[in-house]
Design an enzyme around this catalytic site. Sequence first.
Site, PDB file in Angstrom:
ATOM      1  N   HIS A   1       7.837  -2.320   2.413  1.00 15.84           N
ATOM      2  CA  HIS A   1       7.706  -0.863   2.271  1.00 15.84           C
ATOM      3  C   HIS A   1       9.072  -0.171   2.116  1.00 15.84           C
ATOM      4  O   HIS A   1       9.258   0.673   1.245  1.00 15.84           O
ATOM      5  CB  HIS A   1       6.999  -0.250   3.482  1.00 15.84           C
ATOM      6  CG  HIS A   1       5.682  -0.879   3.813  1.00 15.84           C
ATOM      7  ND1 HIS A   1       4.848  -1.395   2.860  1.00 15.84           N
ATOM      8  CD2 HIS A   1       5.051  -1.077   5.003  1.00 15.84           C
ATOM      9  CE1 HIS A   1       3.753  -1.873   3.442  1.00 15.84           C
ATOM     10  NE2 HIS A   1       3.856  -1.702   4.741  1.00 15.84           N
TER      11      HIS A   1
ATOM     12  N   HIS B   1       0.825  -1.223   0.000  1.00 10.84           N
ATOM     13  CA  HIS B   1       0.000   0.000   0.000  1.00 10.84           C
ATOM     14  C   HIS B   1       0.859   1.273   0.000  1.00 10.84           C
ATOM     15  O   HIS B   1       0.374   2.351  -0.325  1.00 10.84           O
ATOM     16  CB  HIS B   1      -1.012  -0.009   1.152  1.00 10.84           C
ATOM     17  CG  HIS B   1      -0.448   0.274   2.511  1.00 10.84           C
ATOM     18  ND1 HIS B   1       0.182  -0.680   3.265  1.00 10.84           N
ATOM     19  CD2 HIS B   1      -0.422   1.406   3.257  1.00 10.84           C
ATOM     20  CE1 HIS B   1       0.568  -0.138   4.418  1.00 10.84           C
ATOM     21  NE2 HIS B   1       0.211   1.129   4.436  1.00 10.84           N
TER      22      HIS B   1
ATOM     23  N   LYS C   1       5.932   9.531  14.482  1.00 11.46           N
ATOM     24  CA  LYS C   1       5.633   8.882  13.200  1.00 11.46           C
ATOM     25  C   LYS C   1       6.401   9.655  12.133  1.00 11.46           C
ATOM     26  O   LYS C   1       6.328  10.889  12.072  1.00 11.46           O
ATOM     27  CB  LYS C   1       4.122   8.972  12.929  1.00 11.46           C
ATOM     28  CG  LYS C   1       3.720   8.689  11.487  1.00 11.46           C
ATOM     29  CD  LYS C   1       3.081   7.347  11.355  1.00 11.46           C
ATOM     30  CE  LYS C   1       2.691   7.044   9.923  1.00 11.46           C
ATOM     31  NZ  LYS C   1       2.318   5.674   9.701  1.00 11.46           N
TER      32      LYS C   1
ATOM     33  N   GLU D   1       7.218   4.684  13.837  1.00 12.34           N
ATOM     34  CA  GLU D   1       5.812   4.785  14.238  1.00 12.34           C
ATOM     35  C   GLU D   1       5.689   4.983  15.735  1.00 12.34           C
ATOM     36  O   GLU D   1       6.532   4.477  16.493  1.00 12.34           O
ATOM     37  CB  GLU D   1       5.079   3.492  13.868  1.00 12.34           C
ATOM     38  CG  GLU D   1       5.088   3.189  12.394  1.00 12.34           C
ATOM     39  CD  GLU D   1       4.357   1.896  12.110  1.00 12.34           C
ATOM     40  OE1 GLU D   1       3.205   1.974  11.695  1.00 12.34           O
ATOM     41  OE2 GLU D   1       4.939   0.816  12.326  1.00 12.34           O
TER      42      GLU D   1
ATOM     43  N   LYS E   1       8.859   0.539  16.116  1.00 15.19           N
ATOM     44  CA  LYS E   1       7.523   0.725  16.707  1.00 15.19           C
ATOM     45  C   LYS E   1       7.690   1.369  18.072  1.00 15.19           C
ATOM     46  O   LYS E   1       8.730   1.209  18.718  1.00 15.19           O
ATOM     47  CB  LYS E   1       6.853  -0.639  16.884  1.00 15.19           C
ATOM     48  CG  LYS E   1       6.540  -1.320  15.562  1.00 15.19           C
ATOM     49  CD  LYS E   1       5.058  -1.487  15.404  1.00 15.19           C
ATOM     50  CE  LYS E   1       4.684  -2.161  14.114  1.00 15.19           C
ATOM     51  NZ  LYS E   1       3.697  -1.386  13.361  1.00 15.19           N
TER      52      LYS E   1
HETATM   53  C1  BG6 Z   1       1.919  -2.459   7.638  1.00 19.42           C
HETATM   54  C2  BG6 Z   1       2.646  -3.098   8.789  1.00 19.42           C
HETATM   55  O1  BG6 Z   1       2.259  -3.084   6.435  1.00 19.42           O
HETATM   56  O2  BG6 Z   1       2.291  -1.087   7.563  1.00 19.42           O
HETATM   57  C3  BG6 Z   1       2.327  -2.373  10.093  1.00 19.42           C
HETATM   58  O3  BG6 Z   1       2.245  -4.452   8.896  1.00 19.42           O
HETATM   59  C4  BG6 Z   1       2.622  -0.891   9.960  1.00 19.42           C
HETATM   60  O4  BG6 Z   1       3.073  -2.927  11.169  1.00 19.42           O
HETATM   61  C5  BG6 Z   1       1.941  -0.336   8.714  1.00 19.42           C
HETATM   62  O5  BG6 Z   1       2.119  -0.254  11.119  1.00 19.42           O
HETATM   63  C6  BG6 Z   1       2.354   1.099   8.456  1.00 19.42           C
HETATM   64  O6  BG6 Z   1       1.542   1.604   7.430  1.00 19.42           O
HETATM   65  P1  BG6 Z   1       1.118   3.135   7.399  1.00 19.42           P
HETATM   66  O7  BG6 Z   1       0.364   3.294   6.124  1.00 19.42           O
HETATM   67  O8  BG6 Z   1       0.288   3.379   8.628  1.00 19.42           O
HETATM   68  O9  BG6 Z   1       2.400   3.915   7.432  1.00 19.42           O
END
Ligand code: BG6
Length: 462
Positions: free
Chosen positions: A239, A177, A326, A215, A321
């Site tokens: 990512h 995503h 963030k 995060e 984490k």
């Molecule tokens: C997900 C992870 O793919 O991405 C999560 O499994 C993470 O652990 C998340 O928190 C972060 O996505 P975004 O879009 O909130 O930055």
Amino acid sequence: MFDCTVIILGSTGDLAKRKLLPALYTLLQQKNFSKLLLVGAAREQIDITTLLHRVKASVDQPDETVFKELENSTLYFSLDFTKEEDFFRLHDFITDQESRRGMSGNRLVYVAAHPNFFCPITEYVGMSKLLRRSSAKTQWNRIVYEKPFGFDKASAHAINTCITAWFNEDQVYRIDHYLTKELVGNIAVVRFTNIVLEPLWNHTYIDHVEITLTEEIGIEGRAQYYDAYGAVRDVVQNHMLQLLALTAMEGPHELQGAYIQDEKTKVLKKTRVVDGILGQYKGYKQEVANPSSMTPTFALFRVFVDTPRWKGIPFFLKTGKKLAHKDISIVIKFKDVICPLEEYKTCYSNYLHITVAPDSGFSLELNAKKPGYTDDVTPIQMHFCHSCIFGHAEAEAYEVLFKQILIGEQSVSVRFDEIEYAWDVIDNAHAIAMPLYEYQPGTDGPAEASAYLQKHNVEWKS
Ligand code: BG6
């Protein structure tokens, strides 16, 4: 406008509740569908009202009329991912519903399940003819797999083999995503459309690159999954390596799907982690009820991309984490300039800072003269704020994702070879002995991370 049957396998999970179903709600609200049949499928025995009620909490100011429409478009089907016969039942159920509702036969299966189920699900979806192998643009059949795609290269390869046995590559979406985030889509555009950047984008002018994905949140109730996967498999393999590949790739023939995938793949093939440190936040072991857990919730890696463009230039990847902030960003530190002013004056390094979240935009840090009768130099920032210029309407990642899949745009998908090379990087990183340090939640990570960065002359920018 699309006429489509969307089948979510794993519709009672956290992802469906927080992201997938709210995104479909928004698409419905924006009138993207001429007709929608949404089938939520999972093992649980629940009714559709209960399912949608759970979704409401994830929608800003829910509109009752749209919810009613969603309710009328949605059906729930209870099934077991390991039972072949359940998929034949699902096929018959959907075929019957589609003919009653006059649907045209476009089908999208979204697999939001643990990767251990990817192979059986793929086979049963194929065997039951829920989806057929076809590259047709009308009555299309597409299948989406949510990350993580496997646990290592061997398991990812096994899943890819299953998929190839049943579907054509252009029907398959292994999604990340992050690729739909506005500023991630902007990386290549910023690089390749600006002559003030592209000629400098190489080892002659760049000192190092910092990629951050930190995060404030923790593992959010996903103890079992997270303790098995950890930070490196959860976000670095996908990512962060995608952000690295987009930053490091050569110019694609066109800024489109397969061409971008080709170039990213070449980068991942040449990427290697050389060293790093790991961390785990205090209280994690109790949270996952595993007193001997060595799973990292923090990672800081030094990475090289062995292509002529990046010869000897380190990329630093930092994620964690329960940290203080963030921050999803990429920082390019350019090499120090030889200050042409008098000897005692200081000039500062130039930086390009691309921020994906929380506030998307980018800024270029340059040298300028301090005000007044002086030639003293100070760093200043030329800043582009995405929301200030384009408004606050940056679409949610999963909305963009669904829209792209519905039109058959493959750039949101990570191709099988990209995934396997990315796993190579991670499997090799796991073979390197790295210390695991504890850190306090709400901080910048283990204290040892600062010493590690200092050793490599890096002052973390973000
Ligand atoms: C997900 C992870 O793919 O991405 C999560 O499994 C993470 O652990 C998340 O928190 C972060 O996505 P975004 O879009 O909130 O930055």
